[in-house]
Scaffold this motif. Structure first.
Motif, PDB file in Angstrom:
ATOM      1  N   CYS B  69      -2.950 -40.904  -8.314  1.00  0.00           N
ATOM      2  CA  CYS B  69      -3.599 -40.281  -9.473  1.00  0.00           C
ATOM      3  C   CYS B  69      -2.874 -39.007  -9.883  1.00  0.00           C
ATOM      4  O   CYS B  69      -3.089 -38.477 -10.958  1.00  0.00           O
ATOM      5  CB  CYS B  69      -5.056 -39.974  -9.182  1.00  0.00           C
ATOM      6  SG  CYS B  69      -5.282 -38.566  -8.094  1.00  0.00           S
ATOM      7  N   GLN B  70      -2.046 -38.505  -9.014  1.00  0.00           N
ATOM      8  CA  GLN B  70      -1.199 -37.335  -9.294  1.00  0.00           C
ATOM      9  C   GLN B  70      -1.967 -36.034  -9.500  1.00  0.00           C
ATOM     10  O   GLN B  70      -1.442 -35.083 -10.065  1.00  0.00           O
ATOM     11  CB  GLN B  70      -0.272 -37.608 -10.486  1.00  0.00           C
ATOM     12  CG  GLN B  70       0.725 -38.706 -10.181  1.00  0.00           C
ATOM     13  CD  GLN B  70       1.681 -38.951 -11.322  1.00  0.00           C
ATOM     14  OE1 GLN B  70       1.330 -39.620 -12.271  1.00  0.00           O
ATOM     15  NE2 GLN B  70       2.881 -38.429 -11.236  1.00  0.00           N
ATOM     16  N   LEU B  71      -3.220 -36.008  -9.051  1.00  0.00           N
ATOM     17  CA  LEU B  71      -3.956 -34.745  -9.160  1.00  0.00           C
ATOM     18  C   LEU B  71      -3.390 -33.711  -8.186  1.00  0.00           C
ATOM     19  O   LEU B  71      -3.321 -32.530  -8.486  1.00  0.00           O
ATOM     20  CB  LEU B  71      -5.440 -34.961  -8.869  1.00  0.00           C
ATOM     21  CG  LEU B  71      -6.247 -35.595  -9.992  1.00  0.00           C
ATOM     22  CD1 LEU B  71      -7.660 -35.875  -9.543  1.00  0.00           C
ATOM     23  CD2 LEU B  71      -6.283 -34.684 -11.202  1.00  0.00           C
ATOM     24  N   GLU B  73      -0.326 -33.533  -7.185  1.00  0.00           N
ATOM     25  CA  GLU B  73       0.932 -33.065  -7.754  1.00  0.00           C
ATOM     26  C   GLU B  73       0.665 -31.985  -8.795  1.00  0.00           C
ATOM     27  O   GLU B  73       1.395 -31.009  -8.924  1.00  0.00           O
ATOM     28  CB  GLU B  73       1.666 -34.253  -8.396  1.00  0.00           C
ATOM     29  CG  GLU B  73       3.001 -33.880  -8.996  1.00  0.00           C
ATOM     30  CD  GLU B  73       3.759 -35.088  -9.544  1.00  0.00           C
ATOM     31  OE1 GLU B  73       3.231 -36.206  -9.491  1.00  0.00           O
ATOM     32  OE2 GLU B  73       4.889 -34.897 -10.020  1.00  0.00           O
ATOM     33  N   PHE B  74      -0.414 -32.173  -9.556  1.00  0.00           N
ATOM     34  CA  PHE B  74      -0.761 -31.221 -10.602  1.00  0.00           C
ATOM     35  C   PHE B  74      -1.258 -29.908 -10.022  1.00  0.00           C
ATOM     36  O   PHE B  74      -0.930 -28.827 -10.516  1.00  0.00           O
ATOM     37  CB  PHE B  74      -1.836 -31.841 -11.498  1.00  0.00           C
ATOM     38  CG  PHE B  74      -2.212 -30.983 -12.668  1.00  0.00           C
ATOM     39  CD1 PHE B  74      -1.323 -30.814 -13.715  1.00  0.00           C
ATOM     40  CD2 PHE B  74      -3.434 -30.357 -12.723  1.00  0.00           C
ATOM     41  CE1 PHE B  74      -1.660 -30.030 -14.803  1.00  0.00           C
ATOM     42  CE2 PHE B  74      -3.776 -29.565 -13.808  1.00  0.00           C
ATOM     43  CZ  PHE B  74      -2.884 -29.407 -14.848  1.00  0.00           C
ATOM     44  N   ILE B  83       5.433 -37.365  -7.121  1.00  0.00           N
ATOM     45  CA  ILE B  83       4.965 -38.742  -6.980  1.00  0.00           C
ATOM     46  C   ILE B  83       5.631 -39.614  -8.033  1.00  0.00           C
ATOM     47  O   ILE B  83       5.770 -39.215  -9.177  1.00  0.00           O
ATOM     48  CB  ILE B  83       3.433 -38.809  -7.151  1.00  0.00           C
ATOM     49  CG1 ILE B  83       2.755 -37.985  -6.064  1.00  0.00           C
ATOM     50  CG2 ILE B  83       2.929 -40.246  -7.120  1.00  0.00           C
ATOM     51  CD1 ILE B  83       1.282 -37.776  -6.289  1.00  0.00           C
TER      52      ILE B  83
END
Ligand code: SF4
Ligand code: SF4
Ligand code: SF4
Ligand code: SF4
Ligand code: FES
Lengths: 573, 183
Positions: B69-71, B73-74, B83
């Motif tokens: 979901c790349q949260l 990473e954010f 990712i």
């Protein structure tokens, strides 16, 4: 329903006649609003409560309503409480003691204590009406609608491409409840449904707003989608055995308020909150649809249409939208080169080039520009051509058009080439002449921009016979291989400038991503070259250049870079 | 601002009394219980709740829990996480998987062990574990990839098993949540 003819998008040329105004009250504020407003086809229709609130600066949450689509009124998200002036038996308004009209709030007929809302998107306003977009009853209605929308919703947000730009997420945060009361098993529907070559559907996420159904039926003219089953099992599907594959399918992904319709191209490629957005133009045909380029770390992930009622409304075609992959291709030209170039830097290259050009005899040069270049670049090329006494032309590119957006002219800036004087009224009319004179040896030098001339009547042998061949391009080609001077250029998404579309609308665009390696916007080295060739006061910036050429070329009628704005301005063609 | 140096008294200028009092402290500790740990032969056992290096976990059925979901990473303040999402291809190697990271890298040289990734993760897929001393011979070696992170992370007992539950429900309703990709 039968298939409608597609509705061509036309800007309104004549100013609409003045409309009657009526007085209403929104959220306690007195307001005068026009009695009618244009609907999705531009025809005047009674102003709705939703539009009146928008005019008052209050946004009513909505799903199925879309200003560019016929109204369906099926999602109920836009419910608002309202009241109308009470009328006596004599049809005269009943007044309060202070002289104001008495308002009857709309209530359930069998339960007068309970407010009865109406859908804002389809309820016309009437004189004296009061709208309560922030009343407790309105809030309760929104909460209830959201609760029922979420009953069977999968809450897939971590794996849903829409997360971050999802109206269901946004409204749930703004108007919904924090906890679910639903303890029963959710209804499951098909996921990862292959609707067509570019679209994947997740039926569980669909909130049945029918925007996609109306778009494809009424705008694209392809009645391909519809609902099957009933109640909680109501499911979006394409006509059995048919693929949802018209050239406008990806617009349904944009207008779908949730993550039900996803683009196979963009699916699971990048989360939307990482994307940097740049206002650009589609360069795949002469229509010049306004787009937003989404990129991250200098990689382009998607094109999306940007609203411009004078050009593309809110739509764009699938072919143009997906025509961005070549920009990141591995074999892009990224190094200065060519068989004669000695310098390794742009400064040196421009100097060498200026010397080589100055050494050529006047009248022995030809320039084949490209109608895919910006107006500013074409203007500078014309300046150089005049200085060197060179003939110029550009290459026409004709394909298939359609009734909605796609233009048969596949060059984004044919009119720019005409207006700057690079080409005559018919693009490419001097090409055979140029080819003949190369063959006869009258033309000894050729400058080519972004075109493979070996496919347009100038053979490899003819190019080999030239004294000077300068090529500026982005991708390898036969012409590039033979170049004495090779100058790597940029895709439209990598530079700034303006195009003039087929209808004569001058529109500007900005840089979305940085070009790799030595590649550099053509404008930059062209302005250096004009200076090196002794043209006085060459414009140094794209803005300056546009302002300059707009003064010089009458068709631009005194436009300026600033006056182009985000949606462009009309030039006389 | 100028701070004037204080003149020493003659007692202080003698030095020897100060040295003697220093030795007194040393001597006192000489006979007390030792508190120094013989690191690295002796290792510190970290208390529960310690925030060491972040690793990815699998559930008890051996499935990668991360859904890309790349949260994290954010949210990661030093941008240590990178990712690569899987792209559109339908994944068929495990039941009811819609999305999983193709690659997941944490640059342990950048990570500040803040724990925000663990906090933000909606899938309980990343945890800060007990490793506090990471070392390698190159910078590249310190960028841990998905396989390494999963191997180090081990198994996390998932009490909910959302995907399994959804698959069971859907099968009962005769809807197969993840369809085979049509050709
Ligand atoms: S459609 Fe919206 S609310 Fe539903 S899973 Fe996707 S992001 Fe979440
Ligand atoms: S797929 Fe999207 S646009 Fe179509 S009906 Fe469902 S929610 Fe609306
Ligand atoms: S612990 Fe903090 S710094 Fe380290 S990866 Fe997680 S969010 Fe980033
Ligand atoms: S937040 Fe969790 S699920 Fe999302 S990408 Fe990071 S580890 Fe994976
Ligand atoms: S927006 Fe009005 S009913 Fe859907």
């Amino acid at each position: 329903m039968s298939t409608h003819a597609p509705t061509p998008i036309k800007p309104d040329s004549a100013a609409p006649p003045p409309v009657e105004k009526i007085k209403i009250k929104v959220d306690g504020r007195d307001l005068e609003v026009p009695k009618t407003m244009p609907d999705w086809q531009g025809k005047p229709q009674p102003t709705t409560m939703l539009q009146a609130c928008q005019l008052a600066g209050i946004e009513i949450p909505h799903y199925c309503y879309h200003p560019k689509l016929p109204i369906a009124g099926n999602c109920r998200m836009c419910l608002v409480e309202f009241g109308t002036p009470m009328l006596g038996p004599d049809r005269k308004p009943i007044l309060n003691e202070d002289g104001t009209p008495r308002i009857a709030k709309s209530v359930l007929p069998y339960e007068p204590g309970t407010a009865r809302g109406a859908i804002g998107c389809a309820t016309a306003i009437s004189p004296g009406m009061e709208i309560y977009p922030n009343s407790p009853a309105t809030k309760q209605m929104r909460e209830a609608v959201l609760e029922s929308l979420l009953i069977n919703h999968p809450l897939d947000c971590p794996i849903c491409d829409q997360a971050g730009e999802c109206k269901l997420q946004e409204y749930s945060v703004e108007h919904g409840q924090a906890a679910s009361r639903f303890v029963e098993t959710k209804v499951h529907k098909p996921k990862q449904v292959d609707l067509g070559p570019r679209i994947m559907l997740d039926d569980e996420r669909c909130i049945l707003c029918s925007r996609c159904v109306r778009f494809t039926r009424d705008i694209a003219g392809d009645d391909a989608l519809g609902f099957v089953n009933r109640g909680s099992y109501n499911t979006l599907a394409s006509y059995p055995g048919r693929s949802f594959d018209n050239n406008y399918t990806l617009n349904t992904v944009d207008i779908c308020p949730v993550g039900a319709l996803t683009s196979k191209d963009f699916r699971f490629q990048m989360r939307v909150w990482f994307l940097r957005e740049a206002k650009s133009l589609c360069a795949s045909c002469g229509t010049g649809c306004n787009i937003t380029v989404g990129s991250r770390e200098e990689k382009i992930y998607r094109f999306e249409p940007r609203e411009n009622d004078a050009v593309n409304s809110s739509w764009m075609c699938d072919a143009g939208r997906l025509n961005y992959k070549w920009i990141g291709r591995e074999d892009r030209l990224v190094k200065l080169g060519g068989s004669r170039l000695k310098a390794a830097t742009w400064t040196g290259a421009v100097k060498e080039l200026a010397e080589a050009l100055r050494a050529s005899k006047p009248g022995t040069l030809a320039i084949i520009a490209s109608a895919r270049q910006t107006t500013e670049e074409l203007y500078l090329i014309k300046k150089i051509a005049t200085r060197l006494g060179a003939v110029t032309d550009s290459i026409p590119r004709v394909g298939e058009g359609d009734k909605l957006l796609v233009s048969p002219d596949k060059n984004p800036n044919s009119n720019g080439a005409r207006l700057t004087g690079i080409s005559g009224p018919a693009l490419g009319s001097s090409l055979p002449g140029i080819a003949d004179r190369i063959r006869s040896g009258a033309i000894r030098g050729l400058i080519v921009f972004g075109e493979d001339v070996t496919r347009h009547g100038v053979s490899v042998a003819m190019l080999q016979g030239l004294d000077l061949l300068v090529v500026s391009d982005v991708l390898p080609s036969k012409t590039v291989e033979l170049a004495h001077y090779l100058l790597p250029g940029c895709a439209p998404a990598e530079k700034r400038g303006s195009f003039v579309n087929v209808k004569g609308r001058a529109q500007r665009f900005v840089k979305a991503v940085e070009a790799r390696g030595d590649a550099r916007p053509e404008f930059e080295w062209l302005t250096e070259l004009t200076g090196a060739l002794g043209v006085e006061n060459p414009p140094r910036s794209v803005e300056g250049c546009f302002n300059h050429l707009a003064k010089e070329i009458p068709a631009f009628g005194g436009l300026s870079w600033a006056s182009l704005g985000e949606t462009g301005a009309a030039a006389a063609i | 601002m100028i701070v004037n140096r204080k003149d020493l008294s003659w007692w202080e200028r003698l030095y020897l009394p100060a040295i003697a009092s220093g030795f007194k402290v040393t001597l006192r500790h000489f006979f007390k219980k030792k508190v120094t740990m013989q690191y690295p032969e002796e290792k510190w056992s970290v208390p529960p709740g310690y925030r060491g290096a972040p690793y990815l976990v699998k559930d008890q059925e051996g499935r990668t829990k991360c859904v890309s979901c790349q949260l994290c990473e954010f949210v990661c303040p030093p941008r240590a996480i990178s990712i690569t999402p899987p792209g559109p291809a339908v994944q068929t190697d495990a039941e009811n998987v819609e999305k999983r990271p193709r690659e997941f890298e944490i640059n342990m040289l950048r990570c500040i062990f803040c724990g925000l990734c663990q906090e933000v993760c909606p899938e309980e897929a990343i945890f800060l574990m007990k490793d506090y001393s990471l070392n390698g011979e190159s910078r590249k070696e310190m960028i841990f990839n998905k396989d390494k992170l999963l191997a180090l992370g081990g198994v996390h007992n998932d009490r909910i098993m959302k995907w399994k539950q959804k698959a069971v429900e859907a099968r009962r309703q005769e809807v197969f949540p993840v369809q085979e990709a049509r050709p």
